[in-house]
Design a protein around this motif. Structure first.
Motif, PDB file in Angstrom:
ATOM      1  N   PHE A 170       4.572   3.933  12.911  1.00 28.76           N
ATOM      2  CA  PHE A 170       5.305   2.692  13.135  1.00 28.76           C
ATOM      3  C   PHE A 170       5.405   1.887  11.843  1.00 28.76           C
ATOM      4  CE2 PHE A 170       5.641  -1.785  14.320  1.00 28.76           C
ATOM      5  CZ  PHE A 170       6.605  -1.777  15.302  1.00 28.76           C
ATOM      6  N   ILE A 171       4.302   1.800  11.129  1.00 29.39           N
ATOM      7  CA  ILE A 171       4.285   1.054   9.861  1.00 29.39           C
ATOM      8  C   ILE A 171       5.216   1.733   8.845  1.00 29.39           C
ATOM      9  CG2 ILE A 171       2.851   0.409   7.876  1.00 29.39           C
ATOM     10  CD1 ILE A 171       0.560  -0.060   9.941  1.00 29.39           C
ATOM     11  N   ILE A 172       5.139   3.041   8.748  1.00 31.46           N
ATOM     12  CA  ILE A 172       6.017   3.764   7.811  1.00 31.46           C
ATOM     13  C   ILE A 172       7.481   3.522   8.180  1.00 31.46           C
ATOM     14  CG2 ILE A 172       6.784   6.067   7.091  1.00 31.46           C
ATOM     15  CD1 ILE A 172       3.768   6.903   7.265  1.00 31.46           C
ATOM     16  N   LYS A 173       7.802   3.638   9.471  1.00 31.09           N
ATOM     17  CA  LYS A 173       9.190   3.485   9.920  1.00 31.09           C
ATOM     18  C   LYS A 173       9.720   2.075   9.649  1.00 31.09           C
ATOM     19  CE  LYS A 173      12.030   3.491  14.049  1.00 31.09           C
ATOM     20  NZ  LYS A 173      12.017   3.306  15.471  1.00 31.09           N
ATOM     21  N   ASN A 174       8.896   1.069   9.870  1.00 30.94           N
ATOM     22  CA  ASN A 174       9.371  -0.320   9.810  1.00 30.94           C
ATOM     23  C   ASN A 174       9.156  -1.030   8.471  1.00 30.94           C
ATOM     24  OD1 ASN A 174      10.359  -1.107  12.654  1.00 30.94           O
ATOM     25  ND2 ASN A 174       8.516   0.083  13.010  1.00 30.94           N
ATOM     26  N   GLY A 217       1.609   8.784   0.592  1.00 29.48           N
ATOM     27  CA  GLY A 217       2.510   8.796  -0.547  1.00 29.48           C
ATOM     28  C   GLY A 217       3.777   7.978  -0.354  1.00 29.48           C
ATOM     29  N   ILE A 218       3.920   7.331   0.792  1.00 31.76           N
ATOM     30  CA  ILE A 218       5.114   6.535   1.093  1.00 31.76           C
ATOM     31  C   ILE A 218       4.795   5.065   0.834  1.00 31.76           C
ATOM     32  CG2 ILE A 218       6.745   5.858   2.903  1.00 31.76           C
ATOM     33  CD1 ILE A 218       6.025   8.581   4.264  1.00 31.76           C
ATOM     34  N   PRO A 219       5.585   4.398  -0.010  1.00 34.74           N
ATOM     35  CA  PRO A 219       5.307   2.980  -0.277  1.00 34.74           C
ATOM     36  C   PRO A 219       5.589   2.115   0.947  1.00 34.74           C
ATOM     37  CG  PRO A 219       7.316   3.669  -1.409  1.00 34.74           C
ATOM     38  CD  PRO A 219       6.729   4.888  -0.769  1.00 34.74           C
ATOM     39  N   ILE A 220       4.661   1.224   1.237  1.00 28.48           N
ATOM     40  CA  ILE A 220       4.795   0.263   2.332  1.00 28.48           C
ATOM     41  C   ILE A 220       4.952  -1.107   1.681  1.00 28.48           C
ATOM     42  CG2 ILE A 220       3.690  -0.736   4.372  1.00 28.48           C
ATOM     43  CD1 ILE A 220       4.458   2.299   4.591  1.00 28.48           C
ATOM     44  N   TYR A 221       6.055  -1.776   2.024  1.00 26.92           N
ATOM     45  CA  TYR A 221       6.384  -3.032   1.372  1.00 26.92           C
ATOM     46  C   TYR A 221       5.850  -4.231   2.143  1.00 26.92           C
ATOM     47  CZ  TYR A 221       9.433  -0.203  -1.481  1.00 26.92           C
ATOM     48  OH  TYR A 221       9.911   0.745  -2.348  1.00 26.92           O
ATOM     49  N   LYS A 222       5.372  -5.180   1.387  1.00 28.93           N
ATOM     50  CA  LYS A 222       4.896  -6.449   1.937  1.00 28.93           C
ATOM     51  C   LYS A 222       6.076  -7.178   2.562  1.00 28.93           C
ATOM     52  CE  LYS A 222       2.091 -10.320   0.431  1.00 28.93           C
ATOM     53  NZ  LYS A 222       1.393 -10.937  -0.677  1.00 28.93           N
ATOM     54  N   LYS A 223       5.851  -7.762   3.723  1.00 29.35           N
ATOM     55  CA  LYS A 223       6.880  -8.571   4.375  1.00 29.35           C
ATOM     56  C   LYS A 223       6.293  -9.955   4.571  1.00 29.35           C
ATOM     57  CE  LYS A 223       9.853  -8.907   8.365  1.00 29.35           C
ATOM     58  NZ  LYS A 223      10.129  -8.414   9.697  1.00 29.35           N
ATOM     59  N   ILE A 274       0.856  -1.184   0.000  1.00 30.90           N
ATOM     60  CA  ILE A 274       0.000   0.000   0.000  1.00 30.90           C
ATOM     61  C   ILE A 274       0.895   1.237   0.000  1.00 30.90           C
ATOM     62  CG2 ILE A 274      -1.955  -0.991   1.254  1.00 30.90           C
ATOM     63  CD1 ILE A 274      -0.707   0.378   3.792  1.00 30.90           C
ATOM     64  N   GLU A 275       0.275   2.392  -0.039  1.00 27.78           N
ATOM     65  CA  GLU A 275       0.980   3.641   0.202  1.00 27.78           C
ATOM     66  C   GLU A 275       0.271   4.350   1.342  1.00 27.78           C
ATOM     67  OE1 GLU A 275       1.707   6.253  -3.066  1.00 27.78           O
ATOM     68  OE2 GLU A 275       2.784   4.730  -4.213  1.00 27.78           O
ATOM     69  N   ILE A 276       1.076   4.911   2.256  1.00 25.54           N
ATOM     70  CA  ILE A 276       0.538   5.732   3.340  1.00 25.54           C
ATOM     71  C   ILE A 276       1.150   7.111   3.189  1.00 25.54           C
ATOM     72  CG2 ILE A 276       0.426   6.105   5.836  1.00 25.54           C
ATOM     73  CD1 ILE A 276       0.537   3.096   6.227  1.00 25.54           C
TER      74      ILE A 276
END
Length: 138
Positions: free
Chosen positions: A131-135, A10-16, A6-8
């Motif tokens: 937290f999600i953006i940071k990690n 505008g920042i991409p959040i990668y699947k882990k 997803i993007e939060i």
């Protein structure tokens, strides 16, 4: 190349991807009772995240991982959200051992206090977002 979940902001959040997680089937027995207990802070949080309401992220409630039942779990991120209320008082060592075990599986743990859920939910949701953006953004 890692997959963007997803993007939060505008920042991409990668699947882990978390492939195999240990599972104790004996813990299935208390699950329905635990879910029906309707602990207020869990119900409040669940209403904010259920049905992909929070950035289209799929949260599971009361997930069995190993010999533990975690409050909330996001499979696509390997993220656990734990609620700390009065039931955790005096259990700091147990909670630490539990968290160390979960993290040894490659999972991230985000802890929220019962008080903050009931009194500062907007702040809690912003902290979870941060937290999600940071990690998961790099």
């Amino acid at each position: 190349m890692r997959e963007i979940l997803i993007e939060i902001n505008g920042i991409p959040i990668y699947k882990k991807c978390t492939h195999y997680l240990p599972y104790n089937p004996n813990l299935k027995i208390p699950l329905p009772k635990k879910r029906k207990a309707g602990i207020l802070n869990e119900v409040i949080f669940w209403k904010k995240v259920r049905a992909k309401n929070f950035h289209k992220i799929d949260f599971d409630r009361q997930r069995i991982i190993g010999n533990y039942i975690v409050d909330f779990y996001v499979k696509t991120l390997g993220l656990i959200v734990e609620m700390d209320g009065s039931s955790h008082d005096g259990k700091e060592i147990y909670d630490g051992v539990r968290q160390d075990y979960l993290e040894s599986l490659g999972l991230q743990v985000f802890r929220i206090s019962d008080f903050d859920i009931k009194n500062n939910l907007c702040v809690v949701m912003k902290e979870l977002e941060d937290f999600i953006i940071k990690n998961y953004s790099t």
